[in-house]
Every structure is written in structure tokens, then in C-alpha cells.
Motif scaffolding. Structure first.
Motif, PDB file in Angstrom:
ATOM      1  N   ASN A  37     -14.244  21.444  17.972  1.00  0.00           N
ATOM      2  CA  ASN A  37     -13.035  21.331  18.541  1.00  0.00           C
ATOM      3  C   ASN A  37     -12.072  20.647  17.622  1.00  0.00           C
ATOM      4  OD1 ASN A  37     -13.821  23.012  21.010  1.00  0.00           O
ATOM      5  ND2 ASN A  37     -14.520  21.078  21.763  1.00  0.00           N
ATOM      6  N   ALA A  38     -12.179  19.459  16.920  1.00  0.00           N
ATOM      7  CA  ALA A  38     -11.399  18.800  16.213  1.00  0.00           C
ATOM      8  C   ALA A  38     -11.602  19.294  14.581  1.00  0.00           C
ATOM      9  CB  ALA A  38     -11.617  17.504  16.319  1.00  0.00           C
ATOM     10  N   GLU A 392     -12.929  17.834  26.571  1.00  0.00           N
ATOM     11  CA  GLU A 392     -12.861  18.832  25.942  1.00  0.00           C
ATOM     12  C   GLU A 392     -12.857  19.874  26.790  1.00  0.00           C
ATOM     13  OE1 GLU A 392     -17.035  19.001  24.053  1.00  0.00           O
ATOM     14  OE2 GLU A 392     -16.449  17.180  22.881  1.00  0.00           O
ATOM     15  N   TRP A 393     -11.548  20.741  26.843  1.00  0.00           N
ATOM     16  CA  TRP A 393     -11.171  21.516  27.802  1.00  0.00           C
ATOM     17  C   TRP A 393     -11.023  22.944  27.211  1.00  0.00           C
ATOM     18  CZ3 TRP A 393      -5.475  20.784  30.583  1.00  0.00           C
ATOM     19  CH2 TRP A 393      -5.462  21.788  31.268  1.00  0.00           C
ATOM     20  N   THR A 394     -11.825  23.806  27.798  1.00  0.00           N
ATOM     21  CA  THR A 394     -11.987  25.111  27.507  1.00  0.00           C
ATOM     22  C   THR A 394     -10.921  26.092  28.380  1.00  0.00           C
ATOM     23  OG1 THR A 394     -14.173  25.167  26.608  1.00  0.00           O
ATOM     24  CG2 THR A 394     -13.347  26.997  27.140  1.00  0.00           C
ATOM     25  N   ARG A 398     -10.951  31.898  24.127  1.00  0.00           N
ATOM     26  CA  ARG A 398     -10.266  31.717  22.915  1.00  0.00           C
ATOM     27  C   ARG A 398      -9.507  30.316  22.584  1.00  0.00           C
ATOM     28  NH1 ARG A 398      -8.018  37.649  21.597  1.00  0.00           N
ATOM     29  NH2 ARG A 398      -9.787  38.834  21.698  1.00  0.00           N
ATOM     30  N   LEU A 399      -8.929  29.510  23.770  1.00  0.00           N
ATOM     31  CA  LEU A 399      -8.034  28.673  23.430  1.00  0.00           C
ATOM     32  C   LEU A 399      -9.003  27.463  24.181  1.00  0.00           C
ATOM     33  CD1 LEU A 399      -5.430  27.556  22.898  1.00  0.00           C
ATOM     34  CD2 LEU A 399      -4.696  28.092  25.085  1.00  0.00           C
ATOM     35  N   LEU A 434      -5.474  21.070  19.488  1.00  0.00           N
ATOM     36  CA  LEU A 434      -5.718  22.651  20.101  1.00  0.00           C
ATOM     37  C   LEU A 434      -6.393  23.488  19.035  1.00  0.00           C
ATOM     38  CD1 LEU A 434      -1.854  22.642  21.339  1.00  0.00           C
ATOM     39  CD2 LEU A 434      -3.926  22.762  22.752  1.00  0.00           C
ATOM     40  N   ASN A 435      -7.281  24.242  19.862  1.00  0.00           N
ATOM     41  CA  ASN A 435      -7.972  25.438  18.898  1.00  0.00           C
ATOM     42  C   ASN A 435      -7.944  26.631  19.443  1.00  0.00           C
ATOM     43  OD1 ASN A 435      -9.664  26.714  17.191  1.00  0.00           O
ATOM     44  ND2 ASN A 435     -11.184  25.250  17.619  1.00  0.00           N
TER      45      ASN A 435
END
Length: 720
Positions: A37-38, A392-394, A398-399, A434-435
Motif C-alpha cells: 500500500n505504501a 489500510e482502507w480498501t 482499485r483504490l 493513496l494507491n
């Protein structure tokens, strides 16, 4: 009445089982990186084994965005303290040198770009993870021979690992010896208190020999599917001997009385670390970790110095003994808990206590000196507490988002006989990562981060001990180029606001393409400032002296562009390869462009310390198709020469870096491999210079040209 069964009933035909195939994609450094995520890159055994390097620093200098400065790794060209260097997730011991670690002792290297709630490095964090217990029996022997200068060196390492039911272990043992020697030529210009300009040429030679041995056992007990206990230790012993010789030639002004000098030193150090970690998993998906560690570092150094005049007399005969010890205790906890299908909360706390004791004793002609920092014991106590939390928020497939915050407090108490010194630093550091993945597999994604991080002042900068420059007696005024040194107990942490943005593409055949940028604004930048002080140390000196002290000088900004390419030759340069044929060629390249500015210092070169204008890194590995057991490769690291205006009086200059390595490897079978490598093939001289401007505009300075050394290394690996 039962039905009759024909006597000749045919036997049933055998039923064939349907064929089942299980396939999967093996884990690679790129697939691990893609899932984070990072922004984190992981370099495993393939990278560590590639060139049969002598030590870990040879591996680090080839990694994208990593530069070496005085044997220490730097991320994004930012100087010391902005990059956190960890060993197994904890701060490296004081005085620990990465060149004492062989690549064979390391499991993987994790490089985190920028700050997270857990790792608050301004530029990022480099975490070196030592060997871990294997999943099955493992035996490995590694040997190496090398030559840099003076005499050959070598290393031997053995790793023994196994799993017995729920218990697994690995015991890595290694010993190494090395030697090196360099020659240099310096030019120094200064001015006496009477105003006479003097210039000297100094030719010298340094020779050093060192040896170390270490053992780093690691064990794991899996009591059940829910409970696991891991314990480990790290024990290292180092010995070193060195001697230096200098000759002085006067080029301008009254000839110096000193025609030459020489020094010898020998030292021993021991590092001991034990740690344990208990992990409890919950059936609903969360887990809790509790960890504790203890570490002790002891170091003793003996020195002897003699100066020589042209008539053969010895005006100075000096012996010294330095003793250093630091112990550290750390306890911490981590809690990981899924909340619904979209959130995973991670929280942690670390409480650390350090005690340091130092004593430096000096004897001139057998008579002990008691002045400034000499002969006076120094003690310090450091208490540090850090709490962090992140989510860690899904949001969608995709985001994803990674918000977090870290709160840290550091209390420092120290004293050297002149009175106690207390310093308290508190910081709060929010972060947001953000990813966005263009496809669920994440082969194309955008990363963004907005962070707040910090750099704490080190203990030596905080301590107000006054250290005289030995070139001038205490009853005479020194010069800016030979300033005394002192700390500053009023130093505050440097606070950094950061923005990171990157696009990443992962080809299906492997590799990565990444382009990104970063921005850092640093408030309270610390710099060494040299100034003339009327009464810098009451009771120690009685005349005005030039003194170098760290101060929170200014605000600084830094921006950078980062480009990385890695993958198969036929994917990135298809015009040079036949279609449909595997070339066996792996390419890698990275280019980093840096710009920085310190606001309170006039330009044009008012950059941050040790940050070059750009850094380039490129290389290849070619597994020869017709001889698949053979692999050849090379790498080249380049950065330009540059100058840095440090303050309104101080300028530093560094020469260009051109570092080329090459290797050839032969895999005799799946258990045996031999490598031959050459490091620093170009062996370009290293030139550093500095100058300080006096109150009336006179510029004193020094420039040193030092030769660098090629190294030849041969290594072999036997697994059984």
C-alpha cells in the motif's frame, strides 16, 4: 429367489483419474512491491547474490535512488539522519558499520520511500532483515577471497537451518578479514593570528586492517495455528588496526616547524543483541504481537600520535584511550485488526531506554590532560516513546488508502561534570498514502503520499561539550578552518512536509517501469555554523575562538524526479532482438534528478548537504543462452561533482563519482555456484574541498585528492 449371476461376468474396466494441475506464479521482488500500500521495494536473495559482493554496502550502492556517503546509504540524495537505517526493524547500533555485514548473512533489504506511521524517515527507511528460519532443511557454506590493497582478505560463512515439527531454526556464523590502504595529497591555506598567510602541502598514506566474526541464531516455535514465538540473537566482535603517515611541505609563509607526523590506533568492539517476539492470531482475522529486545555496544580504542620536526625532535608525543558503552532496552506491541471488508487497523507502541557512557583520556609525554572533553566522564540517558496508528482502507478493488499518525517523545538527560543538560522533543506526524490500480492485478498503478515527518538531533549535537582544536593552544585565537567544536542543547527537531507522486507499470513478463516526483519542505534545518565567539567556554579558553556549533538555521526545500526501468532486454529494446526468442538479458536503469534550496543562504548552490544534482545507475545481467550455467553482468553508478554553500561563510566541494563493477558467475549445478567480480574498475580519484571566509573576506580552506581502490573478489556457494 436370488437372481443368477453369470459365471463369466466381465470385470469392470479401470477408471482413470482426471489430471489435476496446480500452477502459480513464483514470488518476485516486483510482485512484492506491487502489492504494498505504501511505496516499498524489496530486494531478496537474487539481488543479494548477484555479484558475490564483499559486503552489503556494495549491494546498496546499486539500488535505485540509493547513494553512498562515507559508507552510509542515503535515499533521494539527502544527507545523514534523513534516511533511517534499521537492522531487523530496529535502529542500527551506534557506530555499527554496514561493511561488516556480508550479503550472505542477509535475508532481504526493504526500501521504503518516504515516511509512514511506523517508519518516519524523512527521505525513507532502509531495513536490513537478517537470515530467517527456513521452511525446510537448509545447509549453506559460502567462501570468499578479495584484494583491495595491502594484503588479501577473505570470508567464510556457514548457515545451518532446519524445521522439526513446529520448531524451526537457522544458525548463521561468519568470519571475515579485510585490508585497505589509500594515499592522498592535501593543500591547506590559512592565516596566523598575526595575519601571515600560510600554505602547506600535505602528502599522506592511511593503511587499515580489520577483522570481525558474528553469529546470528534465530528460532521459531509454532505452538499452534494461532500462537508463534520467535527469538533471536546477534553477536558481533570487531578488531581493527590502522596507521597513518603525513609529510608537510611549506608552499607560502613561514615554514612550519612540524615536518611530519604519524599515528597508530587499534580498537575492539562488541555488539550483543537478543530479542523475542510473540504473535497471537485471532480466528476472526486479526493478530497481536508483543516484542522485547536488549542491546549492548562496547568499544575501546587506543591511539598513539607523534609529530616530528625537521631536526628530528618530537615536540608532541600523545597517547589516548577512548571507552564507549551504550545499552538499549526496547519493548513494543503491534495490533492488527480487520474491520469489516474494507478496513484493517494497525496500531503500535514502542518504549525505548538508552544509557550511554563515554570517557576519553589523553596523555602528553605520560602526563594526563584534563580539559574540555578530555579526561571528563560523560553520561547520557535517553527515553523514547512512540505510538502510531494507521488504517489500510480498501475503498474499491482499485483504490486503497493508508492514513496514519505517529506521536513521539524523546527525553535526553546528559552531563559531563559541568552541569546537567535536559532536552525534550515532541512530534506529531500525520501521513496519508493513496494507491490507485488501473486494473485489479495492479500492473498499472498510481501512488501518492502526503506526509509529515521529522529528524531528531543526535546526541553529539545536543551535548554542549567543548572540544578544542589541537592545532592551536587554548591561550591563542584559532582560525576558521581549524575551529573548535561544541554542541547545542537548544536544538529542535527538523520538521518535514512531504509530497510524493509516482506511476508504476509492471509488465506481465516481469520487471517494472516507474516515474515519480517528490517534494520536501524542511523547517528548522540544522547546519554547522562557524563563528567567532568572545567567551565560548568559560574556564576552558580565555581568548576569542572560532567555534563550529549546530544551529537550527533555516527552512529548506527539495524536489526530485525519479525514473526506474527494469526487465528483459527483449521487452525494453525489441529492435535489437529476434522476435519470439528469449535473450537471457536483464536490464536495469535508474535516473534521479535533485534540486534543493536553503532559504536563509544565498545561492546559486545553496543546496542541502550531500545532495548531488543528479544520480544515475544502470546495469545488466546476461545469462548466456548457449551456456545457461554462465551469467555475466556489470553496473555503473554516476553522479556529477558539485559545490554546496553551507552558510554565508562556508563552502564545500565534492568531486564526481564514476563507479563501475562487473562479474561472471558459473552455476556448476543447482547446489554449487562460483563468482568472480571486480569492483570500482574505473578507480577515479576522490577530491573534496572546503573553505571558510574570515570577517575581513580572507578565505581559508583545504582540498584533498585521495585515490580509490579497485577490488577483486571471488566467492563460492555450496548448498547441501
Amino acid at each position: 429367489m436370488a437372481a443368477a449371476v453369470p459365471a463369466s461376468a466381465p470385470a469392470s474396466a479401470p477408471q482413470s483419474m482426471p489430471r489435476v494441475e496446480i500452477s502459480g506464479t513464483p514470488e518476485t521482488d516486483e510482485s512484492n512491491r506491487r502489492r504494498q500500500n505504501a511505496a516499498m521495494s524489496i530486494y531478496g536473495r537474487e539481488e543479494l547474490d548477484r555479484q558475490g559482493d564483499i559486503d552489503v554496502t556494495d549491494v546498496l550502492k546499486r539500488l535505485p535512488g540509493v547513494s553512498m556517503d562515507g559508507g552510509a546509504p542515503r535515499l533521494r540524495g539527502l544527507g545523514g539522519g534523513y534516511t533511517k537505517v534499521l537492522i531487523n526493524g530496529e535502529d542500527a547500533p551506534p557506530g555499527f558499520s554496514l561493511d561488516t555485514l556480508a550479503p550472505g548473512d542477509v535475508e532481504r533489504i526493504e526500501v521504503v520511500k518516504g515516511a509512514t506511521a511506523e517508519f518516519p524517515g524523512v527521505a525513507g527507511t532502509i531495513n536490513i532483515v537478517l537470515r530467517e528460519p527456513p521452511k525446510s532443511r537448509s545447509r549453506e557454506w559460502r567462501g570468499g577471497l578479495n584484494f583491495r590493497a595491502v594484503q588479501p582478505g577473505g570470508s567464510q560463512a556457514f548457515q545451518w537451518g532446519d524445521r522439526i515439527g513446529g520448531f524451526s531454526y537457522v544458525v548463521p556464523v561468519s568470519v571475515a578479514r579485510s585490508a585497505q590502504g589509500t594515499e592522498y595529497l592535501s593543500d591547506r591555506i590559512s592565516r596566523t593570528p598575526a595575519g601571515e598567510v600560510q600554505e602547506q602541502e600535505i602528502s599522506g598514506k592511511d593503511v587499515g586492517r580489520s577483522g570481525n566474526g558474528q553469529i546470528a541464531p534465530r528460532m521459531q516455535w509454532k505452538f499452534s495455528e494461532l500462537d508463534t514465538l520467535t527469538a533471536g540473537a546477534f553477536l558481533q566482535h570487531n578488531e581493527s588496526r590502522s596507521h597513518s603517515q603525513r609529510e608537510f611541505t611549506t608552499l607560502q609563509g613561514t615554514p612550519w616547524l612540524t615536518a611530519g607526523d604519524g599515528s597508530q590506533s587499534e580498537g575492539e568492539s562488541d555488539i550483543s543483541r537478543v530479542n523475542a517476539q510473540w504473535q497471537r492470531k485471532f480466528k476472526e482475522g486479526g493478530k497481536f504481537e508483543l516484542k522485547a529486545s536488549w542491546q549492548d555496544t562496547e568499544r575501546t580504542t587506543l591511539g598513539h600520535y607523534e609529530s616530528r620536526r625537521s631536526d628530528g625532535s618530537r615536540p608532541v608525543v600523545r597517547d589516548s584511550r577512548t571507552e564507549f558503552e551504550e545499552s538499549r532496552t526496547l519493548v513494543g506491541a503491534r495490533w492488527n485488526q480487520p474491520v469489516g471488508e474494507a478496513h484493517t487497523l494497525v496500531a503500535g507502541i514502542d518504549v525505548e531506554s538508552r544509557q550511554r557512557d563515554e570517557l576519553r583520556r589523553v596523555w602528553d609525554y605520560g602526563i594526563e590532560r584534563l580539559d574540555s572533553a578530555t579526561g571528563i566522564p560523560f553520561a547520557a540517558d535517553i527515553q523514547q516513546t512512540a505510538v502510531f496508528m494507521q488504517d489500510e482502507w480498501t475503498l474499491t478493488e482499485r483504490l486503497s488508502m493508508l492514513p496514519g499518525v505517529r506521536v513521539q517523545e524523546v527525553r535526553t538527560r546528559s552531563g559531563d561534570g559541568s552541569g546537567p543538560i535536559n532536552n525534550v522533543a515532541r512530534t506529531t506526524s500525520p501521513v496519508l498514502h493513496l494507491n490507485y490500480r488501473f486494473d485489479p492485478k495492479g500492473r498499472d498503478q498510481i501512488r501518492a503520499a502526503l506526509t509529515r515527518s521529522f529528524k531528531l538531533p543526535d546526541l553529539n549535537s545536543l551535548v554542549a561539550r567543548y572540544v578544542l582544536n589541537g592545532n592551536y593552544e587554548r591561550n591563542e585565537t584559532n582560525t576558521p578552518i581549524a575551529a573548535d567544536r561544541a554542541g547545542n542543547p537548544l536544538l529542535k527537531p527538523e520538521l518535514s512536509t512531504g509530497l510524493d507522486l509516482a506511476y508504476e507499470h509492471y509488465p506481465s513478463a516481469g520487471g517494472v517501469f516507474s516515474v515519480g516526483m517528490f517534494y520536501r519542505r524542511i523547517d528548522g534545518l540544522t547546519r554547522q555554523r562557524i563563528s567567532l565567539e568572545d567567551n565560548p567556554a568559560p574556564g576552558v579558553v580565555d581568548v576569542p575562538r572560532w567555534v563550529s556549533r549546530p544551529v537550527n538555521l533555516a527552512r529548506a526545500t527539495s524536489v526530485g524526479l525519479e525514473l526506474e526501468v527494469k526487465g528483459r532486454g527483449e521487452d525494453w529494446l525489441p529492435m535489437f532482438f529476434a522476435r519470439g526468442r528469449e535473450s537471457g538479458l536483464q536490464l536495469r536503469a535508474a535516473f534521479n534528478l535533485y534540486r534543493s534550496r536553503v532559504e536563509q543562504v544565498e545561492g546559486p548552490d545553496n543546496r542541502l548537504e550531500a545532495q548531488p544534482p543528479w544520480l544515475a545507475n544502470m546495469g545488466f545481467d546476461w545469462r548466456i543462452p548457449s551456456h545457461a550455467a554462465w551469467t555475466v553482468g556489470a553496473s555503473l553508478v554516476m553522479q556529477p561533482g558539485y559545490r554546496t554553500i553551507q552558510t554565508d561563510r562556508q563552502i564545500a566541494r565534492r568531486s564526481a563519482v564514476r563507479n563501475m563493477d562487473a562479474f561472471i558467475s558459473w552455476r556448476m549445478d543447482r547446489m554449487t555456484q562460483v563468482r568472480l567480480g571486480v569492483s570500482n574498475i574505473l578507480a577515479a580519484d576522490n577530491v573534496n574541498a572546503s573553505s571558510v571566509t574570515d570577517l575581513d573576506g580572507f578565505s581559508a580552506g583545504s582540498s584533498t585528492r585521495r585515490n580509490t581502490l579497485r577490488a577483486i573478489n571471488a566467492s563460492w556457494v555450496l548448498r547441501f
